[in-house]
Design a protein around this motif. Structure first.
Motif, PDB file in Angstrom:
ATOM      1  N   UNK A 169       0.827  -1.200   0.000  1.00  0.00           N
ATOM      2  CA  UNK A 169       0.000   0.000   0.000  1.00  0.00           C
ATOM      3  C   UNK A 169       0.865   1.255   0.000  1.00  0.00           C
ATOM      4  N   UNK A 170       1.943   1.218   0.767  1.00  0.00           N
ATOM      5  CA  UNK A 170       2.861   2.352   0.826  1.00  0.00           C
ATOM      6  C   UNK A 170       3.496   2.601  -0.550  1.00  0.00           C
ATOM      7  N   UNK A 171       3.887   1.542  -1.220  1.00  0.00           N
ATOM      8  CA  UNK A 171       4.481   1.670  -2.555  1.00  0.00           C
ATOM      9  C   UNK A 171       3.457   2.176  -3.573  1.00  0.00           C
ATOM     10  N   UNK A 172       2.217   1.696  -3.463  1.00  0.00           N
ATOM     11  CA  UNK A 172       1.165   2.165  -4.372  1.00  0.00           C
ATOM     12  C   UNK A 172       0.901   3.651  -4.160  1.00  0.00           C
ATOM     13  N   UNK A 173       0.862   4.095  -2.918  1.00  0.00           N
ATOM     14  CA  UNK A 173       0.651   5.514  -2.599  1.00  0.00           C
ATOM     15  C   UNK A 173       1.801   6.345  -3.152  1.00  0.00           C
ATOM     16  N   UNK A 188       5.918  15.046  -0.152  1.00  0.00           N
ATOM     17  CA  UNK A 188       6.576  13.830   0.296  1.00  0.00           C
ATOM     18  C   UNK A 188       5.924  12.609  -0.333  1.00  0.00           C
ATOM     19  N   UNK A 189       6.621  11.494  -0.315  1.00  0.00           N
ATOM     20  CA  UNK A 189       6.130  10.285  -0.988  1.00  0.00           C
ATOM     21  C   UNK A 189       4.852   9.739  -0.374  1.00  0.00           C
ATOM     22  N   UNK A 190       4.541  10.093   0.876  1.00  0.00           N
ATOM     23  CA  UNK A 190       3.294   9.634   1.502  1.00  0.00           C
ATOM     24  C   UNK A 190       2.116  10.573   1.210  1.00  0.00           C
ATOM     25  N   UNK A 191       2.355  11.657   0.445  1.00  0.00           N
ATOM     26  CA  UNK A 191       1.287  12.559   0.056  1.00  0.00           C
ATOM     27  C   UNK A 191       1.197  13.836   0.866  1.00  0.00           C
ATOM     28  N   UNK A 192       1.906  13.931   1.995  1.00  0.00           N
ATOM     29  CA  UNK A 192       1.893  15.175   2.757  1.00  0.00           C
ATOM     30  C   UNK A 192       2.732  16.222   2.034  1.00  0.00           C
ATOM     31  N   UNK A 193       2.433  17.488   2.302  1.00  0.00           N
ATOM     32  CA  UNK A 193       3.113  18.558   1.580  1.00  0.00           C
ATOM     33  C   UNK A 193       3.357  19.752   2.487  1.00  0.00           C
ATOM     34  N   UNK A 194       4.400  20.509   2.153  1.00  0.00           N
ATOM     35  CA  UNK A 194       4.653  21.800   2.801  1.00  0.00           C
ATOM     36  C   UNK A 194       4.868  22.828   1.700  1.00  0.00           C
ATOM     37  N   UNK A 195       4.328  24.015   1.910  1.00  0.00           N
ATOM     38  CA  UNK A 195       4.392  25.090   0.919  1.00  0.00           C
ATOM     39  C   UNK A 195       4.948  26.331   1.599  1.00  0.00           C
ATOM     40  N   UNK A 223      11.759  18.615  -9.159  1.00  0.00           N
ATOM     41  CA  UNK A 223      12.823  17.623  -9.016  1.00  0.00           C
ATOM     42  C   UNK A 223      12.377  16.535  -8.060  1.00  0.00           C
ATOM     43  N   UNK A 224      12.643  15.281  -8.423  1.00  0.00           N
ATOM     44  CA  UNK A 224      12.350  14.140  -7.545  1.00  0.00           C
ATOM     45  C   UNK A 224      13.656  13.653  -6.935  1.00  0.00           C
ATOM     46  N   UNK A 225      13.660  13.417  -5.611  1.00  0.00           N
ATOM     47  CA  UNK A 225      14.853  12.869  -4.983  1.00  0.00           C
ATOM     48  C   UNK A 225      14.767  11.347  -4.896  1.00  0.00           C
ATOM     49  N   UNK A 226      15.770  10.721  -4.292  1.00  0.00           N
ATOM     50  CA  UNK A 226      15.838   9.252  -4.231  1.00  0.00           C
ATOM     51  C   UNK A 226      14.696   8.633  -3.433  1.00  0.00           C
ATOM     52  N   UNK A 227      14.188   9.361  -2.459  1.00  0.00           N
ATOM     53  CA  UNK A 227      13.116   8.835  -1.608  1.00  0.00           C
ATOM     54  C   UNK A 227      11.730   8.999  -2.228  1.00  0.00           C
ATOM     55  N   UNK A 228      11.653   9.665  -3.371  1.00  0.00           N
ATOM     56  CA  UNK A 228      10.362   9.875  -4.015  1.00  0.00           C
ATOM     57  C   UNK A 228       9.700  11.191  -3.642  1.00  0.00           C
ATOM     58  N   UNK A 238       3.747   5.676  -5.680  1.00  0.00           N
ATOM     59  CA  UNK A 238       3.649   5.724  -7.146  1.00  0.00           C
ATOM     60  C   UNK A 238       2.520   6.659  -7.592  1.00  0.00           C
ATOM     61  N   UNK A 239       1.392   6.641  -6.885  1.00  0.00           N
ATOM     62  CA  UNK A 239       0.279   7.532  -7.231  1.00  0.00           C
ATOM     63  C   UNK A 239       0.677   8.993  -7.041  1.00  0.00           C
ATOM     64  N   UNK A 240       1.400   9.284  -5.968  1.00  0.00           N
ATOM     65  CA  UNK A 240       1.874  10.640  -5.710  1.00  0.00           C
ATOM     66  C   UNK A 240       2.845  11.067  -6.818  1.00  0.00           C
ATOM     67  N   UNK A 241       3.764  10.196  -7.173  1.00  0.00           N
ATOM     68  CA  UNK A 241       4.748  10.514  -8.219  1.00  0.00           C
ATOM     69  C   UNK A 241       4.058  10.804  -9.549  1.00  0.00           C
ATOM     70  N   UNK A 242       3.084   9.985  -9.919  1.00  0.00           N
ATOM     71  CA  UNK A 242       2.383  10.174 -11.190  1.00  0.00           C
ATOM     72  C   UNK A 242       1.615  11.488 -11.218  1.00  0.00           C
ATOM     73  N   UNK A 243       0.973  11.846 -10.107  1.00  0.00           N
ATOM     74  CA  UNK A 243       0.235  13.116 -10.046  1.00  0.00           C
ATOM     75  C   UNK A 243       1.178  14.309 -10.195  1.00  0.00           C
ATOM     76  N   UNK A 244       2.287  14.265  -9.496  1.00  0.00           N
ATOM     77  CA  UNK A 244       3.235  15.379  -9.545  1.00  0.00           C
ATOM     78  C   UNK A 244       3.836  15.524 -10.935  1.00  0.00           C
TER      79      UNK A 244
END
Length: 165
Positions: free
Chosen positions: A29-33, A136-143, A109-114, A35-41
């Motif tokens: 589930x963590x990997x799917x999340x 972040x790779x889990x979907x949380x964000x800071x602006x 830019x994407x880093x090694x951790x996603x 990947x979904x975050x990466x595709x959206x970005x």
């Protein structure tokens, strides 16, 4: 008696195997999340729902209304509250961080951790804004937002993965 012992051993073996099965599904589930975050970005068509505002002075403010920052193709749709000191604003306070504008100097830019580091600028009729967002790779964000006519402000939120357009 022998069959009862065998059944008991089988049940114990099954109970011992259940935690490893659930750990695999959590990891999947963590990997799917991720990947979904990466595709959206990467699609440059996403929305960050903001739930906390962090002005330069004072306490963090938990937001109860739905605020967001949305990127669609080459435009930014900012619907963010502003708390802080304004140096030069129109009469009545202006609209602050509530505006729609074309993106300028968009980089991602994407880093090694996603994790994605996104930077762009935009101009509204009132001000010039420089945005720096980290998703972040889990979907949380800071602006972080730097403005010419107001004090800087930061926000925390989460990438909207539910409403894919």
């Amino acid at each position: 008696m022998k069959t009862k012992k065998q059944i008991l051993m089988l049940l114990l073996a099954m109970l011992a195997g259940i935690p490893t099965l659930s750990a695999q599904t959590k990891k999947e589930k963590k990997e799917q999340k991720k990947e979904a975050v990466r595709q959206l970005i990467v699609s440059e068509n996403y929305k960050i729902d903001v739930n906390t505002a962090m002005p330069m002075r004072g306490r963090n403010i938990t937001l109860s209304s739905p605020y967001s920052l949305e990127i669609r193709n080459d435009s930014v749709f900012s619907y963010l509250p502003y708390y802080g000191r304004a140096y030069s604003v129109p009469y009545g306070g202006g609209s602050g961080l509530i505006f729609n504008a074309p993106l300028k100097e968009y980089t991602m830019d994407l880093d090694k951790k996603g994790n994605a580091v996104i930077k762009f600028s935009a101009r509204s009729p009132e001000d010039f804004f420089e945005f720096s967002a980290k998703v972040f790779s889990n979907g949380t964000a800071s602006i972080d937002v730097i403005m010419q006519n107001r004090q800087s402000i930061s926000y925390r939120g989460e990438l909207d993965t539910e409403n894919k357009k």
